[in-house]
Design a protein around this motif. Structure first.
Motif, PDB file in Angstrom:
ATOM      1  N   SER A 170      37.436  35.876  29.627  1.00 30.03           N
ATOM      2  CA  SER A 170      37.082  35.455  30.981  1.00 30.03           C
ATOM      3  C   SER A 170      35.627  35.776  31.282  1.00 30.03           C
ATOM      4  O   SER A 170      34.912  34.964  31.873  1.00 30.03           O
ATOM      5  CB  SER A 170      37.971  36.147  32.003  1.00 30.03           C
ATOM      6  OG  SER A 170      39.308  35.850  31.756  1.00 30.03           O
ATOM      7  N   THR A 172      32.658  33.153  32.092  1.00 29.00           N
ATOM      8  CA  THR A 172      31.805  33.307  33.274  1.00 29.00           C
ATOM      9  C   THR A 172      30.335  33.267  32.890  1.00 29.00           C
ATOM     10  O   THR A 172      29.529  32.582  33.532  1.00 29.00           O
ATOM     11  CB  THR A 172      32.118  34.652  33.963  1.00 29.00           C
ATOM     12  OG1 THR A 172      33.510  34.705  34.216  1.00 29.00           O
ATOM     13  CG2 THR A 172      31.359  34.788  35.254  1.00 29.00           C
ATOM     14  N   ALA A 221      41.726  36.722  34.153  1.00 28.93           N
ATOM     15  CA  ALA A 221      40.758  37.813  33.989  1.00 28.93           C
ATOM     16  C   ALA A 221      41.447  39.120  33.658  1.00 28.93           C
ATOM     17  O   ALA A 221      40.910  39.948  32.939  1.00 28.93           O
ATOM     18  CB  ALA A 221      39.921  37.964  35.251  1.00 28.93           C
ATOM     19  N   THR A 222      42.655  39.318  34.165  1.00 26.19           N
ATOM     20  CA  THR A 222      43.336  40.571  33.859  1.00 26.19           C
ATOM     21  C   THR A 222      43.999  40.506  32.490  1.00 26.19           C
ATOM     22  O   THR A 222      44.080  41.503  31.789  1.00 26.19           O
ATOM     23  CB  THR A 222      44.400  40.886  34.923  1.00 26.19           C
ATOM     24  OG1 THR A 222      45.103  39.679  35.218  1.00 26.19           O
ATOM     25  CG2 THR A 222      43.759  41.428  36.181  1.00 26.19           C
ATOM     26  N   PRO A 245      40.443  39.711  29.552  1.00 31.80           N
ATOM     27  CA  PRO A 245      39.167  40.058  30.201  1.00 31.80           C
ATOM     28  C   PRO A 245      37.944  39.608  29.405  1.00 31.80           C
ATOM     29  O   PRO A 245      37.014  39.043  29.982  1.00 31.80           O
ATOM     30  CB  PRO A 245      39.240  41.586  30.316  1.00 31.80           C
ATOM     31  CG  PRO A 245      40.306  42.010  29.391  1.00 31.80           C
ATOM     32  CD  PRO A 245      41.261  40.881  29.280  1.00 31.80           C
ATOM     33  N   PHE A 268      30.956  38.934  43.024  1.00 33.25           N
ATOM     34  CA  PHE A 268      32.175  39.571  42.531  1.00 33.25           C
ATOM     35  C   PHE A 268      32.658  40.673  43.472  1.00 33.25           C
ATOM     36  O   PHE A 268      33.856  40.895  43.607  1.00 33.25           O
ATOM     37  CB  PHE A 268      31.963  40.108  41.119  1.00 33.25           C
ATOM     38  CG  PHE A 268      31.980  39.033  40.079  1.00 33.25           C
ATOM     39  CD1 PHE A 268      33.173  38.478  39.683  1.00 33.25           C
ATOM     40  CD2 PHE A 268      30.816  38.546  39.543  1.00 33.25           C
ATOM     41  CE1 PHE A 268      33.213  37.457  38.751  1.00 33.25           C
ATOM     42  CE2 PHE A 268      30.831  37.529  38.609  1.00 33.25           C
ATOM     43  CZ  PHE A 268      32.026  36.980  38.209  1.00 33.25           C
ATOM     44  N   GLY A 319      36.207  40.105  44.743  1.00 35.18           N
ATOM     45  CA  GLY A 319      37.178  40.985  44.114  1.00 35.18           C
ATOM     46  C   GLY A 319      37.737  42.062  45.023  1.00 35.18           C
ATOM     47  O   GLY A 319      38.867  42.499  44.844  1.00 35.18           O
ATOM     48  N   PHE A 334      39.123  35.264  38.395  1.00 37.61           N
ATOM     49  CA  PHE A 334      38.957  36.661  38.794  1.00 37.61           C
ATOM     50  C   PHE A 334      39.636  37.024  40.106  1.00 37.61           C
ATOM     51  O   PHE A 334      40.094  38.128  40.282  1.00 37.61           O
ATOM     52  CB  PHE A 334      37.467  37.008  38.892  1.00 37.61           C
ATOM     53  CG  PHE A 334      36.820  37.205  37.561  1.00 37.61           C
ATOM     54  CD1 PHE A 334      36.805  38.458  36.971  1.00 37.61           C
ATOM     55  CD2 PHE A 334      36.265  36.145  36.883  1.00 37.61           C
ATOM     56  CE1 PHE A 334      36.218  38.643  35.737  1.00 37.61           C
ATOM     57  CE2 PHE A 334      35.680  36.318  35.655  1.00 37.61           C
ATOM     58  CZ  PHE A 334      35.656  37.569  35.074  1.00 37.61           C
TER      59      PHE A 334
END
Lengths: 498, 475
Positions: free
Chosen positions: A382, A386, A375-376, A379, B137, B141, A442
């Motif tokens: 990803s 999702t 995800a990084t 992005p 999230f 996260g 993530f």
């Protein structure tokens, strides 16, 4: 000029049912020619452009307001190549095929990409014919063409595993072909040679019930194999995992949507015959078994591709839920088509993202744990994955919700509440494995092993581009939100069964 | 128009916050705060418009959806607006991707608003599920140690409940042939109503959460970041009680009549069980989480009576719990931020070292145990009174729960605020200014509702009377 006037102006062009298929096939040939001159990239691009044109054309046809008494429907050799339903799903078939080629098929072997793209285009054209088939012989021919393309696509990865998977798929597929031939022979033979859908209904009603049921059951088996439903599912995970992700996108999306649509149109006619009522029961049992098995088996997978393969079994189950209530009326058929379309867009997007990941992260082994930290680094892709997975789960605000909602609504109306509850609980379970991928992307830190060899700029074979993933995800979200604002009639207009 | 704005403004704010987050760390906070404040003003405007209208109902519709604001949703919409501001302030010092964090927070607010404003079943369900995504999230996260597990557990657990609810909604829509929420014009067959009620209700009971279905809650609350816990306890749990009153009961009144004793029993079990579990916790945040189970038990008890008094009590208890739990989570979050531990045993004597925090915590604990004059008291008292009318002497079991409520709250105060100061906290700073302001706002709300519960009751009265009258026709 208003929108309606433009559409009226274009009507003569859009009414040519075979035009999208012709464009796709021409693009395939042009792509192969380009490949002969060692311009592989150009070849793939030409095919993609052709598929995009075909998708747009089909979409415009689907939007075309129908003239009185269906003047659009042109029957040639038992093929009905235009009309609301068919064109709407055909547009999705072409669109998903376009997505699978659009990324440049970077995960495929160098040297075979243009050929793969050409196969995809021809397969998409076969899908359109399959959707428009109004005759069991046409249905069979287009289905087999699609299957041949699929065998080749699975084998196109070139590895030993791919060869093995393709060979297994081919052998099993041959058995299914045999069943289909037998079933068609029984039905057509007993019906004294009538093979058109419309006439079949009347001749079947006059047949001895046992004989027509035998034919029906054989056809159900063939259907179950083609869409990868429970007892005939074993080829699915292998094929999806070993095929290059771009080709898998076509197999799981376009080919499956076309197969579901084509069979629905056949069954909706056949199952109005009393003797076929038990075939409907068989379909509902297959649907329930696929949902349960697919979801539970997918929970145990560690590879993303394989997980998507097992989840596709469950998704085929949802489609069959719709198929077994489709005789209820036009709305139920629209629901199946809508579901097939929503699943296709979601699955294509997911596989296209996998292709992107595979091309950008050569060290990635395809496992769920391996996508940690993507995800990084990626992005956009990803987020696209999702969205695709949420859509396949059936979460609102994605188009997958509407597909599942209408299928289950139809099933509840058909009195199959048990199937609705199995299906819905199955969707809840499905987040157990889709969610693991999202969580890994993530929330998990990448393992240090990945970091070491990450920057490898020079010798990366082909770097896929991210736009097909983003495009697919955008379609999923926009079509998921639009009905909330403009009403559900929009959904039905595209897939109306008339 | 105001109603659409209530959903669109936080969504737009989320987008802006996300874009601003790519430029720096301060801008998204400001965007978040401004949007949340604007949302609060909008909620107040909508309330004013509703009160000005002749029948106390505000409607708005497009071709695809209908939004309604009436006495049942108005207090919760206001609460959401207020808690939204508190949540943004509570996450002020988040340094890890603040843009995305605030975007998720605002998206969550938009989704919750959609649930409370939804005038048709489809939109209601869409909002209901949409809440899960930002929350998933947020927990995953920005949560604490065990966030990966908690995020997925939260999502799966509540999702299973909601898909069963979807099955129920499909059956209801199919029978009534309309998606508009309201007393069904075509009555649903009394034979199907018992299971239909449970089918629709299960999604809401998981959300509330009712006693045996509560197991997702402690994990989700404990692992969520402070803002997430505040939204979860302050607003998200209310979706359950609201859904029961708005959807499940009107569509299956006979089913509800049959299920009411069970619901009442579950509510009472929740009150006692939540209090016992809260008393047994060693983790301060987990203690607050279990206290939510106990408080929401009163809500379920009030709803289970099926009377207008019970409904009003449930609304009052929900608003009160929204304020009190938000305050408690804000304080616990603020403490964790400075000490990096939530273990009760390691604290002690914080009242002397951090007087502002200690004072606020004592106030929150008193509000939580239901001190007369604070907001917890009137709602829970009314719920008990209504429950006595419906369930007779069984209600005396609740007294045990109320007593235990005093026990765990006061013992938490004694162990954290009083006693000798532990050596390791001798240099502990007091609660930050922003958190103090947010806490003061919440305290103000708690006092106002405690002194003048009439404000909420008069607001909810017309809608509640209408709902209960429809119920009386069915049972």
């Amino acid at each position: 000029m208003s929108f309606d006037q433009i559409m009226e102006f274009l009507r003569p062009v859009l009414s040519i049912g075979w035009l999208p298929a012709a464009i796709a096939c021409a693009a395939a040939v042009a792509g192969l020619v380009a490949d002969m001159f060692a311009a592989e990239k150009t070849g793939v691009a030409i095919v993609s452009a052709g598929l995009a044109a075909a998708a747009l054309l089909s979409f415009a046809t689907a939007l075309l307001p129908m003239g009185p008494a269906g003047t659009l429907i042109a029957t040639t050799f038992g093929v009905v190549l235009t009309g609301g339903t068919f064109a709407g799903l055909a547009a999705v078939v072409y669109f998903t095929a376009f997505l699978s080629c659009g990324g440049g098929l970077s995960s495929g072997r160098a040297g075979s990409r243009a050929a793969v793209a050409a196969l995809v285009a021809i397969g998409a054209a076969a899908g359109q014919v399959l959707l428009g088939a109004a005759d069991v012989i046409i249905l069979f021919v287009s289905l087999e063409l699609l299957a041949l393309v699929a065998y080749a696509l699975v084998a196109s990865a070139g590895s030993d595993r791919a060869d093995e998977a393709a060979a297994r798929y081919f052998v099993q597929g041959s058995v299914a072909t045999g069943l289909a031939v037998l079933g068609i022979a029984v039905i057509v033979g007993l019906g004294a040679g009538t093979s058109g859908y419309v006439d079949l209904g009347t001749t079947l009603a006059a047949m001895p019930p046992g004989a027509s049921l035998l034919g029906g059951m054989l056809l159900v088996s063939a259907l179950a194999f083609k869409v990868g439903a429970f007892p005939f599912h074993s080829w699915v995970p292998d094929a999806y995992e070993t095929a290059p992700a771009g080709a898998a996108a076509f197999l799981s999306a376009s080919a499956k949507a076309a197969a579901i649509g084509g069979f629905t149109l056949l069954f909706v006619r056949l199952m109005t015959v009393q003797a076929f009522a038990s075939a409907g029961l068989a379909v509902s049992i297959i649907a329930a078994a696929s949902i349960i098995f697919g979801n539970l088996a997918a929970l145990r997978q560690t590879s993303v591709g394989r997980m998507l393969g097992y989840s596709a079994i469950a998704q085929a189950g949802y489609a069959l839920v719709g198929v077994c209530v489709s005789p209820l009326g036009g709305d139920s058929v629209s629901a199946v088509f809508l579901f097939a379309a929503t699943y296709a867009v979601g699955a294509a997007t997911a596989f296209v993202v996998l292709e992107y990941f595979a091309s950008r992260e050569p060290q990635w082994d395809g496992s769920i744990a391996g996508v940690a930290g993507f995800a990084t680094r990626h992005p956009a892709a990803s987020v696209a994955l999702t969205i695709a997975l949420l859509s396949m789960t059936g979460i609102p605000l994605t188009v997958g919700f509407w597909g599942k909602f209408f299928v289950f609504y139809g099933a509840a109306q058909g009195g199959l509440l048990w199937l609705v509850i199995i299906g819905l609980v199955g969707s809840a379970i499905s987040f157990g494995y889709y969610g693991r991928v999202v969580r890994s992307m993530f929330f998990d830190a990448p393992s240090s092993r990945d970091e070491v060899g990450a920057p490898q700029v020079g010798d990366a074979p082909a770097r896929g581009s991210v736009w097909p993933s983003v495009l697919g995800a955008a379609v999923v979200i926009i079509t998921g939100v639009a009905p909330l604002i403009w009403g559900l009639s929009l959904v039905y207009a595209l897939f109306a069964f008339r | 128009m105001t109603l659409f704005a209530l959903i669109i403004v936080p969504l737009a704010g989320a987008l802006v916050a996300w874009i601003a987050g790519r430029r720096g760390h301060v801008k998204p906070r400001l965007v978040g705060l401004l949007t949340a404040l604007a949302e609060g003003v909008l909620a107040a405007t909508a309330l004013a418009q509703m009160l000005a209208s002749s029948d106390q109902v505000l409607l708005a519709s497009t071709r695809g959806m209908q939004l309604v604001l009436d006495g049942l949703s108005a207090p919760l919409v206001l609460l959401t607006g207020l808690i939204g501001v508190v949540a943004v302030i509570a996450s002020w010092r988040i340094a890890d991707r603040p843009g995305v964090h605030h975007a998720l927070l605002l998206a969550l607010e938009a989704a919750v608003m959609t649930v409370f404003l939804a005038g048709d079943l489809i939109l209601f369900y869409v909002g209901w599920e949409a809440v899960l995504i930002p929350m998933f999230f947020l927990i995953g996260g920005w949560g604490h140690e065990n966030r990966r597990h908690a995020a997925l557990k939260f999502f799966l657990y509540t999702f299973v409940g909601s898909v069963l609810m979807l099955a129920g909604i499909i059956v209801a829509v199919m029978t009534v042939k309309s998606t508009l929420i309201g007393a069904p014009s075509i009555p649903i067959d009394p034979a199907t109503q018992p299971w239909l009620f449970w089918l629709i209700g299960i999604g809401m009971l998981v959300k509330v959460p009712v006693f045996p279905l509560h197991t997702w809650l402690p994990d989700a609350h404990v692992e969520a970041p402070t803002a997430g816990s505040i939204m979860l306890a302050g607003v998200l749990l209310k979706m359950g009680g609201y859904g029961l009153m708005r959807v499940a009961i009107p569509y299956a009144p006979d089913g509800f009549a049959a299920a009411a004793p069970v619901l009442g029993a579950l509510g009472m079990a929740g009150i006692i069980y939540g209090a016992l579990m809260a008393f047994a916790q060693t983790d301060l945040k987990r203690l607050v989480a279990y206290s939510s189970v106990a408080h929401m038990g009163f809500v379920v008890l009030g709803i289970a009576t099926g009377t207008s008094l019970g409904y009003a009590a449930a609304m009052l208890a929900m608003v009160s719990h929204g304020l009190v739990s938000a305050l408690l989570f804000l304080l616990v979050g603020s403490l964790y931020e400075r000490t990096h531990t939530r273990e009760i045993a390691r604290f002690g004597g914080l009242g002397a070292r951090t007087p502002r925090w200690g004072g606020l915590f004592v106030f929150a604990a008193l509000a939580s145990l239901g001190l007369p004059g604070l907001s917890g008291f009137p709602g829970e008292l009314l719920a008990v009174i209504a429950g006595f009318g419906a369930f007779g002497w069984w209600i005396s079991l609740v007294a045990i729960g109320a007593l235990l409520g005093a026990v765990y709250n006061l013992s938490a105060v004694r162990r954290v605020v009083h006693g000798g100061l532990a050596e390791e906290w001798s240099a502990l700073s007091d609660i930050s200014r922003g958190d103090t302001i947010a806490a003061a706002v919440l305290c103000g709300g708690i006092v106002v509702i405690g002194v003048a519960p009439d404000l909420i009751l008069r607001l909810t009265d017309p809608a509640v009377t209408l709902l209960v009258r429809a119920l009386g026709g069915g049972s």
